[in-house]
Design a protein around this motif. Structure first.
Motif, PDB file in Angstrom:
ATOM      1  N   HIS A   1      64.852  80.293  -0.879  1.00 33.21           N
ATOM      2  CA  HIS A   1      64.867  81.662  -0.354  1.00 33.21           C
ATOM      3  C   HIS A   1      64.059  81.701   0.929  1.00 33.21           C
ATOM      4  N   VAL A   2      64.702  82.036   2.037  1.00 34.81           N
ATOM      5  CA  VAL A   2      64.045  82.050   3.338  1.00 34.81           C
ATOM      6  C   VAL A   2      63.327  83.380   3.552  1.00 34.81           C
ATOM      7  N   GLN A   3      62.087  83.301   3.984  1.00 32.39           N
ATOM      8  CA  GLN A   3      61.329  84.503   4.312  1.00 32.39           C
ATOM      9  C   GLN A   3      60.691  84.353   5.679  1.00 32.39           C
ATOM     10  N   LEU A   4      60.722  85.416   6.461  1.00 37.06           N
ATOM     11  CA  LEU A   4      60.084  85.457   7.765  1.00 37.06           C
ATOM     12  C   LEU A   4      59.178  86.684   7.792  1.00 37.06           C
ATOM     13  N   VAL A   5      57.914  86.470   8.111  1.00 36.11           N
ATOM     14  CA  VAL A   5      56.941  87.562   8.092  1.00 36.11           C
ATOM     15  C   VAL A   5      56.240  87.633   9.440  1.00 36.11           C
ATOM     16  N   GLU A   6      56.445  88.750  10.131  1.00 32.21           N
ATOM     17  CA  GLU A   6      55.845  88.945  11.446  1.00 32.21           C
ATOM     18  C   GLU A   6      54.473  89.604  11.339  1.00 32.21           C
ATOM     19  N   SER A   7      53.659  89.378  12.367  1.00 34.31           N
ATOM     20  CA  SER A   7      52.378  90.061  12.498  1.00 34.31           C
ATOM     21  C   SER A   7      51.994  90.106  13.964  1.00 34.31           C
ATOM     22  N   GLY A   8      51.031  90.967  14.290  1.00 28.60           N
ATOM     23  CA  GLY A   8      50.478  90.984  15.638  1.00 28.60           C
ATOM     24  C   GLY A   8      50.886  92.154  16.501  1.00 28.60           C
ATOM     25  N   GLY A   9      51.728  93.023  15.998  1.00 30.22           N
ATOM     26  CA  GLY A   9      52.114  94.183  16.796  1.00 30.22           C
ATOM     27  C   GLY A   9      50.958  95.150  16.969  1.00 30.22           C
ATOM     28  N   GLY A  10      51.172  96.152  17.812  1.00 34.92           N
ATOM     29  CA  GLY A  10      50.133  97.145  18.026  1.00 34.92           C
ATOM     30  C   GLY A  10      50.454  98.027  19.207  1.00 34.92           C
ATOM     31  N   SER A  11      49.458  98.798  19.629  1.00 31.38           N
ATOM     32  CA  SER A  11      49.605  99.710  20.762  1.00 31.38           C
ATOM     33  C   SER A  11      48.690  99.260  21.890  1.00 31.38           C
ATOM     34  N   VAL A  12      49.264  99.149  23.090  1.00 30.22           N
ATOM     35  CA  VAL A  12      48.505  98.710  24.260  1.00 30.22           C
ATOM     36  C   VAL A  12      48.889  99.554  25.467  1.00 30.22           C
ATOM     37  N   GLN A  13      48.113  99.409  26.526  1.00 33.34           N
ATOM     38  CA  GLN A  13      48.421 100.052  27.792  1.00 33.34           C
ATOM     39  C   GLN A  13      49.314  99.132  28.618  1.00 33.34           C
ATOM     40  N   ALA A  14      50.069  99.736  29.516  1.00 34.14           N
ATOM     41  CA  ALA A  14      50.907  98.951  30.420  1.00 34.14           C
ATOM     42  C   ALA A  14      50.050  97.935  31.172  1.00 34.14           C
ATOM     43  N   GLY A  15      50.581  96.717  31.293  1.00 27.34           N
ATOM     44  CA  GLY A  15      49.859  95.641  31.969  1.00 27.34           C
ATOM     45  C   GLY A  15      49.048  94.759  31.045  1.00 27.34           C
ATOM     46  N   GLU A  16      48.840  95.210  29.825  1.00 26.45           N
ATOM     47  CA  GLU A  16      48.078  94.418  28.867  1.00 26.45           C
ATOM     48  C   GLU A  16      48.977  93.413  28.142  1.00 26.45           C
ATOM     49  N   SER A  17      48.361  92.648  27.236  1.00 21.52           N
ATOM     50  CA  SER A  17      49.070  91.574  26.546  1.00 21.52           C
ATOM     51  C   SER A  17      48.989  91.748  25.037  1.00 21.52           C
ATOM     52  N   LEU A  18      49.962  91.181  24.350  1.00 30.35           N
ATOM     53  CA  LEU A  18      49.970  91.095  22.894  1.00 30.35           C
ATOM     54  C   LEU A  18      50.579  89.766  22.502  1.00 30.35           C
ATOM     55  N   SER A  19      50.173  89.286  21.341  1.00 27.00           N
ATOM     56  CA  SER A  19      50.746  88.057  20.819  1.00 27.00           C
ATOM     57  C   SER A  19      51.281  88.324  19.425  1.00 27.00           C
ATOM     58  N   LEU A  20      52.540  87.976  19.200  1.00 25.55           N
ATOM     59  CA  LEU A  20      53.173  88.117  17.900  1.00 25.55           C
ATOM     60  C   LEU A  20      53.268  86.758  17.210  1.00 25.55           C
ATOM     61  N   SER A  21      53.197  86.787  15.890  1.00 24.36           N
ATOM     62  CA  SER A  21      53.357  85.564  15.103  1.00 24.36           C
ATOM     63  C   SER A  21      54.379  85.811  14.008  1.00 24.36           C
ATOM     64  N   CYS A  22      55.012  84.739  13.566  1.00 20.03           N
ATOM     65  CA  CYS A  22      55.988  84.818  12.483  1.00 20.03           C
ATOM     66  C   CYS A  22      55.852  83.567  11.631  1.00 20.03           C
ATOM     67  N   VAL A  23      55.539  83.756  10.382  1.00 19.09           N
ATOM     68  CA  VAL A  23      55.439  82.637   9.451  1.00 19.09           C
ATOM     69  C   VAL A  23      56.748  82.530   8.680  1.00 19.09           C
TER      70      VAL A  23
END
Length: 122
Positions: A1-23
């Motif tokens: 059974h394949v599972q994909l779980v994301e994390s790392g989202g959020g709220s930021v201001q324009a020009g900023e950075s975010l990093s997402l992960s998926c296990v």
């Protein structure tokens, strides 16, 4: 059974950075294409970036040069580094995978999906 779980989202201001992960769990094949999609309210889901074990990333034009997809194949984790974020990047972001090598236009081939993580840019 394949599972994909994301994390790392959020709220930021324009020009900023975010990093997402998926296990990813339950996927035993080395021949696999993994990618990120996003869907904004009222819009169709669109492919953002894709990569396979040979590290041949594919990006949609709107994120080229700002987003970087990478993979930790030994720990079955997919990443998306998002820099210089813009309000139009606001969407639910989904991790996805399919068995096979990534093609130049892989977006219609994905068969497994995560539940998504919200990214909001203001």
């Amino acid at each position: 059974h394949v599972q994909l779980v994301e994390s790392g989202g959020g709220s930021v201001q324009a020009g900023e950075s975010l990093s997402l992960s998926c296990v990813v769990s339950g996927y035993i094949y080395s021949k696999v294409c993994m990618g990120w999609f996003r869907q904004a309210p009222g819009k169709d889901r669109e492919g953002v970036a894709a990569i396979d074990v040979f590290n041949k990333p594919t990006y949609t034009d709107s994120v080229q040069g700002r987003f970087t997809i990478s993979s930790g194949w030994t720990n079955h984790t997919l990443y998306l580094q998002m820099n210089d974020l813009k309000p139009e990047d606001t969407a639910m972001y989904y991790c996805a995978a399919y068995r096979g090598w990534c093609t130049r236009d892989p977006w219609a081939s994905f068969t497994h999906w995560g539940q998504g993580t919200q990214v909001t840019v203001s």
